[in-house]
Design a protein around this motif. Structure first.
Motif, PDB file in Angstrom:
ATOM      1  N   ALA A  16      -1.787  -9.926  -9.959  1.00 50.10           N
ATOM      2  CA  ALA A  16      -2.860  -9.933 -10.953  1.00 50.10           C
ATOM      3  C   ALA A  16      -3.646  -8.644 -10.884  1.00 50.10           C
ATOM      4  CB  ALA A  16      -3.808 -11.113 -10.689  1.00 50.10           C
ATOM      5  N   ASP A  17      -4.505  -8.442 -11.900  1.00 51.52           N
ATOM      6  CA  ASP A  17      -5.560  -7.445 -11.778  1.00 51.52           C
ATOM      7  C   ASP A  17      -6.515  -7.916 -10.684  1.00 51.52           C
ATOM      8  OD1 ASP A  17      -6.356  -5.776 -14.865  1.00 51.52           O
ATOM      9  OD2 ASP A  17      -4.404  -6.403 -14.128  1.00 51.52           O
ATOM     10  N   TYR A  18      -6.791  -7.044  -9.746  1.00 52.56           N
ATOM     11  CA  TYR A  18      -7.685  -7.362  -8.632  1.00 52.56           C
ATOM     12  C   TYR A  18      -8.879  -6.429  -8.720  1.00 52.56           C
ATOM     13  CZ  TYR A  18      -9.227  -8.064  -3.771  1.00 52.56           C
ATOM     14  OH  TYR A  18      -9.958  -8.344  -2.644  1.00 52.56           O
ATOM     15  N   ASN A  19     -10.077  -7.008  -8.790  1.00 57.02           N
ATOM     16  CA  ASN A  19     -11.306  -6.236  -8.973  1.00 57.02           C
ATOM     17  C   ASN A  19     -12.262  -6.487  -7.807  1.00 57.02           C
ATOM     18  OD1 ASN A  19     -10.782  -5.166 -11.798  1.00 57.02           O
ATOM     19  ND2 ASN A  19     -10.583  -7.368 -12.140  1.00 57.02           N
ATOM     20  N   PRO A  20     -11.927  -6.003  -6.606  1.00 54.92           N
ATOM     21  CA  PRO A  20     -12.758  -6.289  -5.424  1.00 54.92           C
ATOM     22  C   PRO A  20     -14.154  -5.708  -5.537  1.00 54.92           C
ATOM     23  CG  PRO A  20     -11.136  -4.583  -4.933  1.00 54.92           C
ATOM     24  CD  PRO A  20     -10.782  -5.135  -6.273  1.00 54.92           C
ATOM     25  N   GLU A  21     -14.323  -4.684  -6.380  1.00 52.85           N
ATOM     26  CA  GLU A  21     -15.643  -4.081  -6.500  1.00 52.85           C
ATOM     27  C   GLU A  21     -16.663  -5.056  -7.085  1.00 52.85           C
ATOM     28  OE1 GLU A  21     -13.300  -2.581 -10.197  1.00 52.85           O
ATOM     29  OE2 GLU A  21     -12.912  -3.224  -8.126  1.00 52.85           O
ATOM     30  N   GLN A  22     -16.193  -6.163  -7.676  1.00 59.66           N
ATOM     31  CA  GLN A  22     -17.115  -7.164  -8.213  1.00 59.66           C
ATOM     32  C   GLN A  22     -17.615  -8.137  -7.143  1.00 59.66           C
ATOM     33  OE1 GLN A  22     -15.323  -9.220 -11.528  1.00 59.66           O
ATOM     34  NE2 GLN A  22     -14.684  -7.332 -12.536  1.00 59.66           N
ATOM     35  N   TRP A  23     -17.093  -7.995  -5.906  1.00 65.23           N
ATOM     36  CA  TRP A  23     -17.370  -8.980  -4.873  1.00 65.23           C
ATOM     37  C   TRP A  23     -17.810  -8.292  -3.580  1.00 65.23           C
ATOM     38  CZ3 TRP A  23     -17.088 -13.969  -6.424  1.00 65.23           C
ATOM     39  CH2 TRP A  23     -16.417 -14.210  -7.630  1.00 65.23           C
ATOM     40  N   PRO A  24     -18.608  -8.974  -2.762  1.00 68.23           N
ATOM     41  CA  PRO A  24     -18.949  -8.413  -1.442  1.00 68.23           C
ATOM     42  C   PRO A  24     -17.701  -8.324  -0.569  1.00 68.23           C
ATOM     43  CG  PRO A  24     -19.744 -10.674  -1.643  1.00 68.23           C
ATOM     44  CD  PRO A  24     -19.281 -10.268  -3.011  1.00 68.23           C
ATOM     45  N   GLU A  25     -17.710  -7.384   0.361  1.00 67.11           N
ATOM     46  CA  GLU A  25     -16.536  -7.172   1.206  1.00 67.11           C
ATOM     47  C   GLU A  25     -16.165  -8.408   2.007  1.00 67.11           C
ATOM     48  OE1 GLU A  25     -15.780  -3.641   3.372  1.00 67.11           O
ATOM     49  OE2 GLU A  25     -17.072  -2.385   2.120  1.00 67.11           O
ATOM     50  N   SER A  26     -17.108  -9.274   2.263  1.00 69.17           N
ATOM     51  CA  SER A  26     -16.795 -10.494   3.014  1.00 69.17           C
ATOM     52  C   SER A  26     -15.779 -11.360   2.289  1.00 69.17           C
ATOM     53  CB  SER A  26     -18.083 -11.291   3.261  1.00 69.17           C
ATOM     54  OG  SER A  26     -18.714 -11.627   2.024  1.00 69.17           O
ATOM     55  N   VAL A  27     -15.675 -11.193   0.975  1.00 67.48           N
ATOM     56  CA  VAL A  27     -14.724 -11.985   0.183  1.00 67.48           C
ATOM     57  C   VAL A  27     -13.320 -11.386   0.269  1.00 67.48           C
ATOM     58  CG1 VAL A  27     -14.182 -12.817  -2.165  1.00 67.48           C
ATOM     59  CG2 VAL A  27     -16.553 -12.749  -1.380  1.00 67.48           C
ATOM     60  N   TRP A  28     -13.204 -10.095   0.557  1.00 67.42           N
ATOM     61  CA  TRP A  28     -11.909  -9.428   0.482  1.00 67.42           C
ATOM     62  C   TRP A  28     -10.894 -10.027   1.463  1.00 67.42           C
ATOM     63  CZ3 TRP A  28     -13.555  -3.516   0.472  1.00 67.42           C
ATOM     64  CH2 TRP A  28     -14.360  -3.277  -0.642  1.00 67.42           C
ATOM     65  N   HIS A  29     -11.310 -10.321   2.662  1.00 67.01           N
ATOM     66  CA  HIS A  29     -10.389 -10.893   3.643  1.00 67.01           C
ATOM     67  C   HIS A  29      -9.894 -12.263   3.182  1.00 67.01           C
ATOM     68  CE1 HIS A  29     -10.861  -7.852   6.822  1.00 67.01           C
ATOM     69  NE2 HIS A  29     -12.098  -7.723   6.347  1.00 67.01           N
ATOM     70  N   ASP A  30     -10.775 -13.017   2.554  1.00 63.25           N
ATOM     71  CA  ASP A  30     -10.375 -14.309   2.021  1.00 63.25           C
ATOM     72  C   ASP A  30      -9.370 -14.128   0.883  1.00 63.25           C
ATOM     73  OD1 ASP A  30     -10.731 -17.087   2.442  1.00 63.25           O
ATOM     74  OD2 ASP A  30     -11.865 -17.230   0.587  1.00 63.25           O
ATOM     75  N   ASP A  31      -9.575 -13.097   0.077  1.00 63.11           N
ATOM     76  CA  ASP A  31      -8.621 -12.799  -0.993  1.00 63.11           C
ATOM     77  C   ASP A  31      -7.225 -12.561  -0.429  1.00 63.11           C
ATOM     78  OD1 ASP A  31     -10.382 -12.983  -3.151  1.00 63.11           O
ATOM     79  OD2 ASP A  31     -11.008 -10.892  -2.977  1.00 63.11           O
ATOM     80  N   ILE A  32      -7.123 -11.779   0.614  1.00 68.53           N
ATOM     81  CA  ILE A  32      -5.816 -11.478   1.200  1.00 68.53           C
ATOM     82  C   ILE A  32      -5.154 -12.758   1.706  1.00 68.53           C
ATOM     83  CG2 ILE A  32      -4.576 -10.162   2.958  1.00 68.53           C
ATOM     84  CD1 ILE A  32      -5.893  -8.478   0.723  1.00 68.53           C
ATOM     85  N   ARG A  33      -5.933 -13.603   2.354  1.00 71.57           N
ATOM     86  CA  ARG A  33      -5.382 -14.867   2.845  1.00 71.57           C
ATOM     87  C   ARG A  33      -4.826 -15.704   1.696  1.00 71.57           C
ATOM     88  NH1 ARG A  33      -7.296 -19.964   2.903  1.00 71.57           N
ATOM     89  NH2 ARG A  33      -9.387 -19.312   2.234  1.00 71.57           N
TER      90      ARG A  33
END
Length: 663
Positions: A16-33
């Motif tokens: 998908a399109d992934y827009n991590p800049e819209q989220w705090p970095e704490s969410v990024w690790h959860d995204d990878i999981r």
């Protein structure tokens, strides 16, 4: 030149399109999981991140993107890295208002949304090229990088003075002499003759009807101007990473770009597809877009965007019933896609698209949507062997953006005649007969096709007409729709109203009058083998020469005149259809022509609502119906998705799909 195989590595790309800049970095690790759990292989990053990467002119803030790409790589997720040039930052419009597009009245199209750029602006182009070069220099060697994605859904238009100057340069390159332009545009009409190149402007708002040839050339120019933006960025990327393929995403059957010309400039052809879940013909629409995209690519392609659930831009945005997302995703694979992606990964909480669904919706990982996302990922893992394989087709529909552009002029016989409406009706009729269909440019080599359908091409060049004549003369079967071959490439009406070469192919003496039909108005026709049927949208006062009358109009002003004709020409056959038959009649008519041409479905006699399509040696069966269906099999096969073997028949539940491999 790199291609899609360099990115897929023998598996279906999923993401998908992934827009991590819209989220705090704490969410990024959860995204990878969650991506790993779902079987995601690839995400597109950075599409709308220009203001984050360049918060002020010349500044570069790449640290956050470094961390994102490193994190994705550590998680085994590959990256399709986007140039962010679809949406310039606010500072560009504020500091350089000349980069903002203007509408047909001269009004400024302001920043505050997206795509607010003039494709002709040298300032915009310079900033776009610089950020692209810097991205390539920084990330060209990153181990996560698998593909480049330039811009996003190119489709802006501009009528400003900078565009006007660019348009004049384009026209001088095309015509050379002003007299040639005046001849092509028919400027003797309404005292429009130009005496200087500087007098020429884009087709801005005028007192009454504008010049249709000028409007046609401006559409051509706009497509080319946007393409210049794409190729400039592509070339910068290719110079630094010649081993990494480059794509940009088409909008589905979008009028603004000459898709044939654009596809020729891409390493990978990709498209965004958003059928309406409430549309009973959504599956047919998706199949049409898939067939067109595969034909532009000349092979496998990527579904770059679709919705996991509802979109946010219809009047009423319906979610997808359980199983429909999987069905439509696997339909894309069946019709040649080597990648299945969504917009977007995690549903946004803010902004204009916060109610557009994501693979991870607002309700989170325990939602029905995410559960189906995981199920789809598991299914795609079983289909890696399909990558790189072909979808055979012996029928083709001719499609041309220039003909479409010419057909939308004002002052035409009927404002109810819409190119895409007729194209969709004809493709759907073939799809419902399970006849896999390519699309082809009118100048293309047609020799490999036994059946060519031309639903409606108002504009046909001399080359296209000679191509059709040679095709039919050599033994091909042509089925031609109404109001075709009327104009040349300058939108000049052909002598006789329809080109003589086409009339000869079709066995017509003349079309005395075009007789368009009002809303709710129909003609009734009769045929010995079609039976009675109604036609909508169009009819014609038609006189045949050598053609036989397959169906005649009954009643009204055109009583007794032909509605459908058939003509022997050389070693081939040409049919003409002077109305839009009701769906069952159009299906029967095209089916009859296909039968006579020797074009058959991959699996005959299957229930209504079930789609059968071959990809390589895989037979895909897809049930678009709301009820179970039983499909007979001529030989035993095994479903790659479940491992189950079938001997004589397959039972398909609602929205079910099987991918059957020979034993």
């Amino acid at each position: 030149m790199p291609d899609l195989n360099d990115a897929t590595r023998g598996r279906i790309l999923y993401g998908a399109d992934y827009n991590p800049e819209q989220w705090p970095e704490s969410v990024w690790h959860d995204d990878i999981r969650l991506m790993r759990e779902a079987g995601v292989t690839t995400v597109t990053v950075g599409v709308f991140s220009w203001a984050m990467l360049e918060p002020r002119p010349g500044a570069r803030e790449f640290d956050w993107l470094d961390r994102v790409l490193d994190l994705l790589h550590q998680g085994g997720i590959e990256v399709c890295l986007a140039t962010p040039t679809a949406s310039p930052p606010p500072w560009m419009g504020a500091r350089h208002p000349e980069t903002l597009p203007r509408d047909e009245t001269g009004g400024v199209v302001w920043y505050g949304s997206r795509n607010q750029f003039c494709a002709s602006s040298p300032v915009y182009r310079d900033y776009a090229l610089r950020i692209t070069e810097d991205l390539a220099d920084r990330y060209g060697g990153h181990p996560a990088l698998r593909m480049w994605h330039v811009g996003n859904e190119y489709g802006t238009h501009c009528w400003c003075d900078t565009t006007a100057a660019h348009f004049r340069r384009w026209l001088r390159a095309k015509y050379g002499r002003l007299d040639a332009l005046n001849e092509a545009w028919g400027t003797a009409f309404w005292s429009q003759r130009y005496d200087s190149w500087e007098e020429i402007i884009p087709p801005r708002r005028a007192q009454y009807l504008g010049n249709p040839a000028q409007a046609l050339d401006f559409r051509r120019f706009t497509s080319d101007a946007l393409l210049e933006c794409f190729t400039a960025e592509r070339d910068a990327l290719a110079a630094r990473t010649p081993h990494i393929p480059v794509t940009t995403n088409f909008m589905p059957l979008f009028i603004g770009q000459d898709g044939w010309a654009w596809a020729a400039e891409e390493d990978v052809v990709s498209v965004d597809v958003y059928p309406d879940p409430k549309d009973p013909h959504g599956g047919a629409y998706g199949a049409m877009i898939h067939d067109l995209t595969r034909s532009q690519a000349g092979g496998p392609w990527v579904l770059m965007e679709q919705a996991a659930g509802p979109v946010n831009w219809r009047g009423v945005n319906h979610p997808k019933p359980h199983g429909l997302m999987r069905l439509w995703s696997l339909q894309a694979v069946a019709r040649g896609a080597d990648g299945v992606c969504f917009f977007q990964w995690r549903q946004s909480r803010q902004g204009s698209e916060k109610f557009h669904s994501g693979m991870v919706p607002h309700s989170g990982e325990h939602s029905r949507t995410y559960r189906q996302v995981r199920e789809l990922g598991a299914a795609l893992r079983e289909l890696g062997g399909a990558t790189g394989t072909d979808v055979p087709a012996r029928a083709a529909i001719l499609h041309d953006w220039h003909a479409w552009w010419a057909s939308v002029q004002d002052g035409r016989p009927s404002s109810r005649l819409h190119y895409e409406q007729v194209l969709r009706a004809w493709h759907q009729a073939l799809w419902e007969r399970n006849l896999t269909t390519d699309f082809a440019h009118p100048h293309a080599d047609l020799a490999d096709y036994a059946l060519i359908a031309v639903p409606h091409l108002y504009l046909l060049t001399d080359e296209a007409l000679e191509n059709l004549a040679g095709y039919v003369r050599g033994g091909g079967t042509l089925v031609c729709g109404f109001f075709t071959g009327v104009a040349d490439e300058d939108d000049r009406v052909r002598p006789g109203g329809v080109d003589q070469r086409l009339r000869d192919i079709l066995g017509l003496r003349t079309v005395h009058e075009w007789w368009p039909l009002d809303e709710g108005e129909t003609v009734t026709a009769e045929s010995p083998w079609l039976g009675p049927f109604t036609g909508t949208l169009w009819s014609e006062d038609l006189e045949t020469a050598t053609a036989e009358r397959v169906a005649r109009i009954k009643g009204g002003e055109l009583d007794g005149l032909p509605a459908v004709t058939r003509n022997a020409y050389g070693d081939g056959t040409a049919w003409y259809v002077s109305t839009l038959p009701e769906p069952a009649a159009l299906r029967a008519l095209l089916g009859r022509a296909a039968d006579e041409a020797g074009v058959s479905p991959p699996l005959p006699g299957i229930p209504e609502g079930v789609e059968a399509v071959l990809r390589g040696d895989l037979l895909f069966l897809l049930n678009h119906g709301r009820s179970p269906a039983v499909v007979p099999l001529p030989s035993a096969r095994t479903d790659l998705l479940t491992g189950r073997a079938y001997d004589t028949q397959v039972r398909l539940d609602r929205f079910a799909v099987v991918a059957l491999a020979p034993l």
